[in-house]
Every structure is written in structure tokens, then in C-alpha cells.
Design a protein around this motif. Structure first.
Motif, PDB file in Angstrom:
ATOM      1  N   ASP A  70     -28.331  11.359 -71.329  1.00 32.31           N
ATOM      2  CA  ASP A  70     -27.222  10.409 -71.541  1.00 32.31           C
ATOM      3  C   ASP A  70     -27.025   9.449 -70.359  1.00 32.31           C
ATOM      4  OD1 ASP A  70     -26.129  12.095 -69.648  1.00 32.31           O
ATOM      5  OD2 ASP A  70     -24.263  12.462 -70.747  1.00 32.31           O
ATOM      6  N   CYS A  71     -28.120   9.036 -69.732  1.00 33.30           N
ATOM      7  CA  CYS A  71     -28.030   8.116 -68.580  1.00 33.30           C
ATOM      8  C   CYS A  71     -27.217   6.873 -68.992  1.00 33.30           C
ATOM      9  CB  CYS A  71     -29.422   7.722 -68.113  1.00 33.30           C
ATOM     10  SG  CYS A  71     -30.464   9.155 -67.754  1.00 33.30           S
ATOM     11  N   SER A  72     -26.188   6.586 -68.212  1.00 34.92           N
ATOM     12  CA  SER A  72     -25.180   5.623 -68.667  1.00 34.92           C
ATOM     13  C   SER A  72     -25.684   4.190 -68.734  1.00 34.92           C
ATOM     14  CB  SER A  72     -23.962   5.688 -67.739  1.00 34.92           C
ATOM     15  OG  SER A  72     -24.369   5.416 -66.417  1.00 34.92           O
ATOM     16  N   PHE A  73     -26.779   3.896 -68.034  1.00 35.99           N
ATOM     17  CA  PHE A  73     -27.298   2.522 -68.000  1.00 35.99           C
ATOM     18  C   PHE A  73     -28.341   2.275 -69.079  1.00 35.99           C
ATOM     19  CE2 PHE A  73     -29.664   5.328 -65.234  1.00 35.99           C
ATOM     20  CZ  PHE A  73     -30.962   5.147 -65.684  1.00 35.99           C
ATOM     21  N   CYS A  74     -28.777   3.326 -69.792  1.00 34.41           N
ATOM     22  CA  CYS A  74     -30.032   3.246 -70.542  1.00 34.41           C
ATOM     23  C   CYS A  74     -29.825   3.034 -72.038  1.00 34.41           C
ATOM     24  CB  CYS A  74     -30.843   4.522 -70.300  1.00 34.41           C
ATOM     25  SG  CYS A  74     -32.436   4.462 -71.129  1.00 34.41           S
ATOM     26  N   ALA A  75     -30.535   2.056 -72.569  1.00 29.46           N
ATOM     27  CA  ALA A  75     -30.430   1.726 -73.996  1.00 29.46           C
ATOM     28  C   ALA A  75     -31.143   2.752 -74.866  1.00 29.46           C
ATOM     29  CB  ALA A  75     -31.045   0.348 -74.236  1.00 29.46           C
ATOM     30  N   GLN A  76     -31.960   3.609 -74.250  1.00 31.77           N
ATOM     31  CA  GLN A  76     -32.789   4.504 -75.055  1.00 31.77           C
ATOM     32  C   GLN A  76     -32.150   5.872 -75.311  1.00 31.77           C
ATOM     33  OE1 GLN A  76     -36.972   4.218 -74.874  1.00 31.77           O
ATOM     34  NE2 GLN A  76     -36.883   3.141 -72.927  1.00 31.77           N
ATOM     35  N   SER A  77     -30.972   6.085 -74.737  1.00 36.40           N
ATOM     36  CA  SER A  77     -30.308   7.371 -74.923  1.00 36.40           C
ATOM     37  C   SER A  77     -29.787   7.496 -76.352  1.00 36.40           C
ATOM     38  CB  SER A  77     -29.136   7.484 -73.938  1.00 36.40           C
ATOM     39  OG  SER A  77     -28.341   8.582 -74.301  1.00 36.40           O
ATOM     40  N   ALA A 126     -42.536   6.682 -71.284  1.00 37.89           N
ATOM     41  CA  ALA A 126     -42.066   7.315 -72.514  1.00 37.89           C
ATOM     42  C   ALA A 126     -40.637   7.795 -72.329  1.00 37.89           C
ATOM     43  CB  ALA A 126     -42.971   8.482 -72.869  1.00 37.89           C
ATOM     44  N   SER A 127     -39.792   7.561 -73.316  1.00 38.05           N
ATOM     45  CA  SER A 127     -38.428   8.072 -73.248  1.00 38.05           C
ATOM     46  C   SER A 127     -38.456   9.582 -73.463  1.00 38.05           C
ATOM     47  CB  SER A 127     -37.562   7.410 -74.332  1.00 38.05           C
ATOM     48  OG  SER A 127     -38.073   7.741 -75.602  1.00 38.05           O
ATOM     49  N   GLY A 128     -37.407  10.242 -73.001  1.00 34.24           N
ATOM     50  CA  GLY A 128     -37.306  11.681 -73.254  1.00 34.24           C
ATOM     51  C   GLY A 128     -37.466  12.488 -71.987  1.00 34.24           C
ATOM     52  N   ARG A 133     -34.278   7.480 -78.840  1.00 36.07           N
ATOM     53  CA  ARG A 133     -33.986   8.868 -79.230  1.00 36.07           C
ATOM     54  C   ARG A 133     -34.050   9.856 -78.065  1.00 36.07           C
ATOM     55  NH1 ARG A 133     -37.816   8.899 -84.521  1.00 36.07           N
ATOM     56  NH2 ARG A 133     -39.033   7.645 -83.118  1.00 36.07           N
ATOM     57  N   CYS A 134     -33.721   9.382 -76.884  1.00 37.49           N
ATOM     58  CA  CYS A 134     -33.798  10.288 -75.730  1.00 37.49           C
ATOM     59  C   CYS A 134     -32.615  11.246 -75.722  1.00 37.49           C
ATOM     60  CB  CYS A 134     -33.838   9.485 -74.427  1.00 37.49           C
ATOM     61  SG  CYS A 134     -33.958  10.565 -72.998  1.00 37.49           S
ATOM     62  N   SER A 135     -32.907  12.505 -75.377  1.00 38.28           N
ATOM     63  CA  SER A 135     -31.873  13.551 -75.362  1.00 38.28           C
ATOM     64  C   SER A 135     -30.882  13.378 -74.205  1.00 38.28           C
ATOM     65  CB  SER A 135     -32.544  14.918 -75.218  1.00 38.28           C
ATOM     66  OG  SER A 135     -33.322  14.928 -74.015  1.00 38.28           O
TER      67      SER A 135
END
Ligand code: SF4
Length: 330
Positions: free
Chosen positions: A70-77, A115-117, A66-68
Motif C-alpha cells: 500500500d505504498c502511498s505514492f504508487c499507482a500500482q497498489s 515488476a509490481s508486487g 494489482r500490487c499487494s
């Protein structure tokens, strides 16, 4: 021996002097057949500063998804639908302390709470402070990767016992807009500088294999050097289904080893820690080469959204490479 011979460039790096542009170009464009010599020199440079020791660190994915950003490599975005990354709020101090205890049993000395975010509100700040105390209670050095913090928030966490701030710049300033559009590179740089000003140990590096050029790799390394960053995590893309980089080929082991060695020449005083993507790029067949390529640290256990190498096999390879685990948290 000319100025641009590998031996001369290695001697310059060993002495701690900055390399000239021509020397950097010579390293980047090195004939691939000379990779073994490059790695041998990089290993010798790392030995000056780090001896035959290798540092181990570990992380817990303490808040996922649920990260705000939009990093293109990241599954958490939250911008990339369809990734299978788990989503959960910050784990309890008991859960985080338990993960730290396991990491300690496996030989880790530093422990990162990740932590994501991007933004941290006051409740989350209190949760991070409790998590930091839980890790310290296990006798590990607590590090935190909380996103972008304000100077006052660093002070609060330092009072709670925080020792290190982990925040990657990911890539060069030039390439960053192609990787992330939701915040500016300068915000990341400012946060890293604020952590340094607060007296925290800073771990700040990047991810490779995301479409960056060799110039971008050099640009990032020189920025880290100019900022005085002494601990540099090096990640390699694992293409994750559902992300914009899902279909990008991972780097070859040779290219990744070339990058690690280049970073050792450019950052002779800094710890280089091989983190995410190690299994994807090096598998188990190239582990020994990786250990003698200029790297001085490994992340052990599982990474954020991908699975790490077996810890027992890491320890075996470390001894086979003639290295031993650093008993301190450098
Ligand atoms: S890399 Fe960090 S900031 Fe970027 S999307 Fe992933 S969790 Fe968010």
C-alpha cells in the motif's frame, strides 16, 4: 576556511571521508541563495569519480498493477482504487527483449525489468529468468526489480544471467511506516543485503517529496552509505490521482536540486541516477542544472506509470552541459 565552510565540507566529501553531523546540518540549512555554489561543489565531487560521463539506463514496466502493498505514492497498489495504472501480468520474453532493443538504440547500457508486487512464486521466478535472458541477448546489462526475494531466488536469477537487483528503500526507516503499512522496512533492507551477498550489483534509493523531513533524507543517505550501496536511484513524487498523495505539491526544482547535491556530498562514491518525477519537478527548463548538480546518471524513456523526457532532448542537454554518455554500464 572554517570546518563548516562549504569549501571545507566539499574537500572532506571529495576525499571520501564521512561528514560530521555539524557539516551535514550546515549543508541542509544552507542559505537558498547559495544553492548555485552548492551545486558547483557537488558537480566537482562527482567529477572526481565519474569524470564528465553520464550513464543512461532504461526500464520496462514488465508486470503492472494489482500490487499487494500500500505504498502511498504508487499507482500500482491494489489498495488505491481509482488510479489509471494499467494492469497486466508479466510480459513475454519477446516483448521484454523488444523493449530492451529500443532502449539500446537510445543509448542505454543497463536495462531494468520492473515488476509490481512483493512476493515471487516459482512460476514467476521462471518468467523472470526468461526475461533476464531476453535482455542479455540484446547486449544490455539485465537488472531486475522483482520485489522482495529470498537468497536462493537470487542465486537462480544470477545463474540465468542477472547482473543487478533494483529495490528501493523509498525513505528513512523512521518515515517508512507513514508510507507503507503492509510490510516492514527491515524486509526491504534484508533483501538488498541478500542481493549483495549473492554478488549482484545493487541499485537502491528512494523517492523524495512524500512528506519526509530533511532528517529522513539524511537518514536514508547514511544508511545507503553504511550498506555500501554504489548505485542510488533518486525519484521525485509525481502526485497521481487516486493515490493518498494525489494532492501533495511536487517539490520545487530548487529543493530537489538541493537534495541531489546533498546526496552527492554524502555518497561521493555512488552513482546517483535521476529517475521518476524528473519531468514533473524539473521540466525542460532546469535540465542543465540537474545535469551539473552532482547526478551521474539519468533514466531515459518512460518511467513506470509516468512519461519520461524526450530522449533526443536528453542527448542535446547532455552535450550542452559538457558531458558525454558513459559507454559502459556503470
Ligand atoms: S512501490 Fe512497489 S511495492 Fe509499493 S505499491 Fe508500488 S509496486 Fe507495490
Amino acid at each position: 576556511m572554517t570546518n563548516l565552510s562549504l569549501e571545507h565540507i566539499a574537500a572532506t566529501a571529495r576525499s571520501g571521508q564521512a561528514l560530521s553531523d555539524a557539516q551535514i546540518r550546515a549543508l541542509v540549512s544552507l542559505d537558498p541563495e547559495r544553492l548555485p555554489q552548492l551545486l558547483a561543489h557537488a558537480h566537482a565531487i562527482r567529477t572526481v569519480r565519474f569524470g564528465n560521463r553520464i550513464s543512461l539506463c532504461a526500464i520496462v514496466n514488465a508486470q503492472s498493477g494489482r500490487c499487494s502493498e500500500d505504498c502511498s505514492f504508487c499507482a500500482q497498489s491494489a489498495h488505491h482504487g481509482g488510479t489509471e495504472s494499467p494492469e497486466y501480468p508479466l510480459l513475454s520474453p519477446q516483448e521484454i527483449g523488444g523493449a530492451a532493443r529500443t532502449a539500446k538504440e537510445h543509448g542505454a547500457h543497463r536495462f531494468g525489468i520492473v515488476a509490481s508486487g512483493k512476493f515471487v512464486g516459482s512460476d514467476l521466478l521462471k518468467g523472470f529468468a526468461a526475461a533476464v535472458r531476453a535482455v542479455a541477448a540484446q547486449g544490455l546489462v539485465p537488472d531486475l526489480s522483482p520485489g522482495i526475494l529470498e537468497p536462493e531466488q537470487f542465486r537462480v536469477l544470477k545463474t540465468a544471467g542477472l547482473k543487478g537487483y533494483h529495490h528501493n528503500l523509498e525513505t528513512s526507516a523512521s518515515h517508512f511506516p507513514k508510507v507503507c503499512t503492509t510490510h516492514a522496512y527491515d524486509e526491504d533492507v534484508r533483501a538488498v543485503r541478500a542481493a549483495m551477498d549473492a554478488g549482484l550489483h545493487v541499485c537502491c534509493g528512494g523517492i523524495f517529496g512524500i512528506g519526509e523531513s530533511w532528517e529522513d533524507r539524511v537518514e536514508l543517505a547514511l544508511l545507503l552509505r553504511s550498506m555500501g550501496v554504489r548505485s542510488v536511484p533518486m525519484n521525485f513524487l509525481t502526485p497521481i490521482p487516486g493515490t493518498p498523495l494525489a494532492h501533495r505539491e511536487p517539490l520545487s526544482p530548487e529543493e530537489a536540486l538541493h537534495i541531489v547535491a546533498l546526496y552527492r556530498f554524502l555518497l561521493p562514491e555512488s552513482a546517483l541516477r535521476i529517475c521518476g518525477g524528473r519531468q514533473t519537478v524539473f521540466g525542460s527548463g532546469r535540465k542543465k542544472e540537474l545535469l551539473v548538480s552532482g547526478a551521474s546518471g539519468l533514466m531515459v524513456g518512460d518511467y513506470l506509470t509516468t512519461t519520461g523526457a524526450g530522449i533526443a532532448s536528453d542527448h542535446e542537454e547532455i552535450s550542452r552541459a559538457g558531458l558525454s554518455v558513459n559507454p559502459t554500464a556503470v
